[in-house]
Motif scaffolding. Structure first.
Motif, PDB file in Angstrom:
ATOM      1  N   LEU A 127      17.408   2.785  -3.210  1.00 41.22           N
ATOM      2  CA  LEU A 127      16.812   3.657  -2.187  1.00 41.22           C
ATOM      3  C   LEU A 127      15.693   2.896  -1.472  1.00 41.22           C
ATOM      4  CD1 LEU A 127      16.332   6.814  -4.489  1.00 41.22           C
ATOM      5  CD2 LEU A 127      18.188   6.480  -2.848  1.00 41.22           C
ATOM      6  N   PRO A 128      16.028   1.782  -0.809  1.00 42.77           N
ATOM      7  CA  PRO A 128      14.957   0.965  -0.209  1.00 42.77           C
ATOM      8  C   PRO A 128      14.337   1.668   0.999  1.00 42.77           C
ATOM      9  CG  PRO A 128      17.101   0.129   0.451  1.00 42.77           C
ATOM     10  CD  PRO A 128      17.364   1.275  -0.495  1.00 42.77           C
ATOM     11  N   LEU A 129      13.062   1.417   1.227  1.00 39.76           N
ATOM     12  CA  LEU A 129      12.395   1.953   2.417  1.00 39.76           C
ATOM     13  C   LEU A 129      11.338   0.935   2.848  1.00 39.76           C
ATOM     14  CD1 LEU A 129      12.287   4.362   4.357  1.00 39.76           C
ATOM     15  CD2 LEU A 129      10.532   5.371   2.888  1.00 39.76           C
ATOM     16  N   GLN A 130      11.612   0.257   3.950  1.00 38.37           N
ATOM     17  CA  GLN A 130      10.688  -0.772   4.435  1.00 38.37           C
ATOM     18  C   GLN A 130      10.584  -0.696   5.957  1.00 38.37           C
ATOM     19  OE1 GLN A 130      12.012  -4.642   2.979  1.00 38.37           O
ATOM     20  NE2 GLN A 130      10.753  -4.335   1.144  1.00 38.37           N
ATOM     21  N   VAL A 131       9.440  -1.139   6.463  1.00 38.66           N
ATOM     22  CA  VAL A 131       9.279  -1.315   7.908  1.00 38.66           C
ATOM     23  C   VAL A 131       8.698  -2.713   8.109  1.00 38.66           C
ATOM     24  CG1 VAL A 131       8.132  -0.527  10.011  1.00 38.66           C
ATOM     25  CG2 VAL A 131       8.884   1.151   8.311  1.00 38.66           C
ATOM     26  N   GLN A 163       3.377   1.340  -6.732  1.00 38.43           N
ATOM     27  CA  GLN A 163       3.839   0.011  -7.134  1.00 38.43           C
ATOM     28  C   GLN A 163       3.398  -1.091  -6.176  1.00 38.43           C
ATOM     29  OE1 GLN A 163       4.839  -1.050  -9.803  1.00 38.43           O
ATOM     30  NE2 GLN A 163       6.327   0.255 -10.838  1.00 38.43           N
ATOM     31  N   ALA A 164       2.714  -0.732  -5.084  1.00 39.45           N
ATOM     32  CA  ALA A 164       2.289  -1.752  -4.113  1.00 39.45           C
ATOM     33  C   ALA A 164       1.130  -2.553  -4.708  1.00 39.45           C
ATOM     34  CB  ALA A 164       1.881  -1.097  -2.803  1.00 39.45           C
ATOM     35  N   PRO A 165       1.294  -3.861  -4.859  1.00 37.06           N
ATOM     36  CA  PRO A 165       0.221  -4.657  -5.474  1.00 37.06           C
ATOM     37  C   PRO A 165      -1.004  -4.764  -4.563  1.00 37.06           C
ATOM     38  CG  PRO A 165       2.318  -5.855  -5.442  1.00 37.06           C
ATOM     39  CD  PRO A 165       2.469  -4.667  -4.542  1.00 37.06           C
ATOM     40  N   ILE A 166      -2.153  -4.968  -5.186  1.00 35.49           N
ATOM     41  CA  ILE A 166      -3.383  -5.209  -4.434  1.00 35.49           C
ATOM     42  C   ILE A 166      -3.175  -6.441  -3.557  1.00 35.49           C
ATOM     43  CG2 ILE A 166      -5.743  -6.066  -4.745  1.00 35.49           C
ATOM     44  CD1 ILE A 166      -5.920  -3.987  -7.066  1.00 35.49           C
ATOM     45  N   GLY A 167      -3.599  -6.334  -2.310  1.00 32.73           N
ATOM     46  CA  GLY A 167      -3.436  -7.451  -1.379  1.00 32.73           C
ATOM     47  C   GLY A 167      -2.177  -7.338  -0.540  1.00 32.73           C
ATOM     48  N   SER A 168      -1.232  -6.487  -0.950  1.00 29.27           N
ATOM     49  CA  SER A 168      -0.004  -6.338  -0.165  1.00 29.27           C
ATOM     50  C   SER A 168      -0.255  -5.369   0.994  1.00 29.27           C
ATOM     51  CB  SER A 168       1.143  -5.840  -1.054  1.00 29.27           C
ATOM     52  OG  SER A 168       0.918  -4.510  -1.472  1.00 29.27           O
ATOM     53  N   ARG A 169       0.719  -5.286   1.888  1.00 28.86           N
ATOM     54  CA  ARG A 169       0.598  -4.392   3.040  1.00 28.86           C
ATOM     55  C   ARG A 169       1.684  -3.335   2.998  1.00 28.86           C
ATOM     56  NH1 ARG A 169      -2.754  -6.674   6.973  1.00 28.86           N
ATOM     57  NH2 ARG A 169      -3.499  -8.708   6.261  1.00 28.86           N
ATOM     58  N   VAL A 170       1.328  -2.144   3.440  1.00 34.06           N
ATOM     59  CA  VAL A 170       2.284  -1.042   3.460  1.00 34.06           C
ATOM     60  C   VAL A 170       2.310  -0.416   4.851  1.00 34.06           C
ATOM     61  CG1 VAL A 170       1.975  -0.549   0.996  1.00 34.06           C
ATOM     62  CG2 VAL A 170       0.586   0.678   2.690  1.00 34.06           C
ATOM     63  N   ARG A 171       3.381   0.329   5.114  1.00 39.13           N
ATOM     64  CA  ARG A 171       3.507   1.039   6.397  1.00 39.13           C
ATOM     65  C   ARG A 171       3.760   2.515   6.149  1.00 39.13           C
ATOM     66  NH1 ARG A 171       4.945  -2.031  11.087  1.00 39.13           N
ATOM     67  NH2 ARG A 171       5.163   0.007  12.058  1.00 39.13           N
ATOM     68  N   PHE A 172       3.399   3.328   7.137  1.00 36.34           N
ATOM     69  CA  PHE A 172       3.627   4.767   7.035  1.00 36.34           C
ATOM     70  C   PHE A 172       4.625   5.227   8.086  1.00 36.34           C
ATOM     71  CE2 PHE A 172      -0.748   4.322   5.268  1.00 36.34           C
ATOM     72  CZ  PHE A 172      -0.418   4.671   3.965  1.00 36.34           C
ATOM     73  N   ILE A 173       5.478   6.154   7.693  1.00 35.48           N
ATOM     74  CA  ILE A 173       6.502   6.706   8.583  1.00 35.48           C
ATOM     75  C   ILE A 173       6.281   8.212   8.677  1.00 35.48           C
ATOM     76  CG2 ILE A 173       8.979   7.080   8.902  1.00 35.48           C
ATOM     77  CD1 ILE A 173       9.430   4.629   7.029  1.00 35.48           C
ATOM     78  N   GLN A 174       6.178   8.721   9.902  1.00 43.35           N
ATOM     79  CA  GLN A 174       5.978  10.166  10.071  1.00 43.35           C
ATOM     80  C   GLN A 174       7.252  10.910   9.689  1.00 43.35           C
ATOM     81  OE1 GLN A 174       4.302  11.289  13.828  1.00 43.35           O
ATOM     82  NE2 GLN A 174       4.095  13.434  13.235  1.00 43.35           N
ATOM     83  N   THR A 175       7.076  11.989   8.943  1.00 43.39           N
ATOM     84  CA  THR A 175       8.259  12.730   8.504  1.00 43.39           C
ATOM     85  C   THR A 175       8.028  14.227   8.674  1.00 43.39           C
ATOM     86  OG1 THR A 175       9.907  12.863   6.736  1.00 43.39           O
ATOM     87  CG2 THR A 175       7.601  12.958   6.062  1.00 43.39           C
ATOM     88  N   THR A 176       9.013  14.999   8.270  1.00 39.98           N
ATOM     89  CA  THR A 176       8.928  16.453   8.395  1.00 39.98           C
ATOM     90  C   THR A 176       9.100  17.085   7.016  1.00 39.98           C
ATOM     91  OG1 THR A 176      11.314  16.680   8.664  1.00 39.98           O
ATOM     92  CG2 THR A 176      10.012  16.377  10.683  1.00 39.98           C
ATOM     93  N   TRP A 177       8.776  18.350   6.919  1.00 39.08           N
ATOM     94  CA  TRP A 177       8.925  19.088   5.659  1.00 39.08           C
ATOM     95  C   TRP A 177      10.362  18.978   5.150  1.00 39.08           C
ATOM     96  CZ3 TRP A 177       6.086  21.494   2.011  1.00 39.08           C
ATOM     97  CH2 TRP A 177       6.759  22.347   1.146  1.00 39.08           C
TER      98      TRP A 177
END
Lengths: 132, 329
Positions: free
Chosen positions: B177-181, B284-298
């Protein structure tokens, strides 16, 4: 469980599925069950891929998709020429999202990979050849 | 029984969390990656909610004082049992006296921060308010309400000769179930109550730029750094109830995502909430890594939770099938 009892068990399992044909390969024989309510054959055949002296063919312990490396890892589980110990995983068989290790039956050196990564294999299909 | 051999900073006993205590000011605690913990339990034939050990700092070493089946899930940390390499997300049977070593998390196909050691029958610590999770702030739950130390011993619920075969594994959900941007792990977010109180430029930046996980990130909260988020007008709020996943924005404009040990109330404005189904990805995101946010709905958030449930159910089905076949043969 004797052979006949195993045969009945297999037939009972088959009856509960929509599987049309079940083949089980032993060292010298091939058992073929067809789901038509009647047919069950034991076919004599030449032992496939006879192991050379000093070598062992490791067969697939179940059906599945062959994986030569763990999906989280870059390196292969066993590469040709690698020395392996009894019990060490030589390959994985993937069924859906489940992974089953195929352990080395004895100590040895990986001589040949007999199935490619991603191949669908059946029970008993040769996977890896080990030599002394 | 296992004995902790390393000075295991911050390793704690966790289950899936302590629900229902927010009214008394008791936070949820529980595994930062509940999916990895549940998967480890399923591999061993445990209840999904059995307790395991969450390990965020490596190396980590334990000695098995008796025979016991185990599985290590979460981050692939090049585990070895008496120097013999083990595969991640897979069952093994330790014999009395053997030493399990977890090394540094490997890059590989999934860069993750936390590993979970699951034992047959679960880690047997007292249940407090319906959970075995360590509640660090309240100093209860887990083992004496604290992180594990060298010399601690923990009992497995069902030690002894392994009933399940070794070498049975699962493909981790990060791959299924990968989810990346743009190559960064991503989490789906529902806009929260004060979302409209931020400038259009800040809202845009929140969704379109990468956020760095700072070293001030832990089980309480993940402090992220990136473009400062600016309110249209300063917002003063009374403390109100918050839950893990809530993204607060303190006056500096750098967001904080509440995690499993979050306190149950806070007063900063809330920009959004990381959906429950994706919180493990951030955990699970390690310190120093970067993450992204995706807008979603209920509706999408509910559907995502369904996907998680389906992954667990399918894992259970396959493992039970395997177990049944093994037993019948």
């Amino acid at each position: 469980m004797d052979a006949l009892e195993r045969f009945r068990q297999l037939a009972a399992w088959l009856a509960d599925t929509d599987v049309a044909l079940l083949e089980l390969r032993g060292s010298q024989t091939l058992l073929r069950l067809v789901r038509d309510g009647a047919t069950g054959d034991v076919v004599q055949e030449d032992a496939p891929d006879e192991a050379r002296p000093g070598t062992t063919i490791v067969p697939a312990p179940t059906v599945g998709i062959v994986r030569h490396r763990h999906p989280l890892r870059d390196g292969p589980l066993a590469s040709v020429g690698a020395r392996v110990e009894s019990g060490e995983p030589l390959a994985l068989l993937q069924i859906g999202q489940m992974l089953l290790a195929v352990p080395a039956p004895r100590d040895g050196v990986v001589a040949r990979l007999l199935a490619n990564d991603g191949d669908a294999v059946g029970y008993g299909d040769p996977l890896i050849e080990l030599q002394d | 029984m296992i004995e902790i051999l390393s000075n295991s900073a911050l390793a704690t006993v966790q289950d899936l969390g302590r629900e229902g205590g927010l009214r008394w000011g008791v936070g949820t605690s529980g595994a930062m990656d509940p999916l990895a913990l549940a998967a480890g339990n399923l591999l061993l034939g445990n209840e999904e909610s059995a307790a395991g050990i969450e390990i965020p700092v490596f190396p980590f070493r334990v000695r098995f004082a008796e025979d016991c089946a185990f599985a290590v899930t979460g981050a692939d940390c090049a585990a070895t049992l008496d120097e013999r390499p083990l595969m991640p997300w897979s069952t093994y049977a330790a014999r009395a006296g053997q030493v399990l070593n977890l090394g540094m998390p490997q890059g590989g196909a999934w860069r993750a921060a936390r590993a979970y050691l699951c034992l047959a029958g679960g880690v047997d610590v007292p249940c407090v308010l319906n959970s075995r999770s360590t509640q660090l702030r309240g100093a209860f739950g887990g083992l004496e309400g604290r992180a594990l130390r060298k010399g601690d011993t923990l009992r497995a619920g069902a030690p002894g000769h392994a009933t399940r075969a070794t070498g049975i594994g699962l493909v981790p959900p990060a791959l299924v179930l990968p989810l990346q941007v743009d190559g960064c792990p991503a989490m789906r977010v529902l806009p929260a109550a004060e979302y409209e109180g931020y400038t259009a430029a800040s809202r845009e930046a929140f969704w379109t730029t990468a956020w760095k996980v700072t070293p001030q990130s832990d089980r309480y909260g993940y402090r992220l750094s990136g473009e400062a988020l600016e309110p249209i007008a300063a917002m003063e709020m009374r403390s109100h109830g918050i839950v893990p996943g809530v993204i607060q924005v303190p006056p500096g404009g750098q967001p904080i995502v509440q995690m499993r040990d979050a306190q149950p109330s806070g007063g900063y404005p809330k920009l959004g909430t990381v959906i429950e189904a994706d919180l493990w990805r951030l955990g699970q995101a390690p310190i120093g890594s970067r993450v992204r946010f995706i807008q979603t709905t209920w509706d999408e958030a509910v559907a995502a939770q369904g996907e998680i449930r389906a992954w667990l159910d399918e894992s259970r089905r396959l493992l039970e099938l395997r177990q049944g076949l093994r037993y019948a043969a």
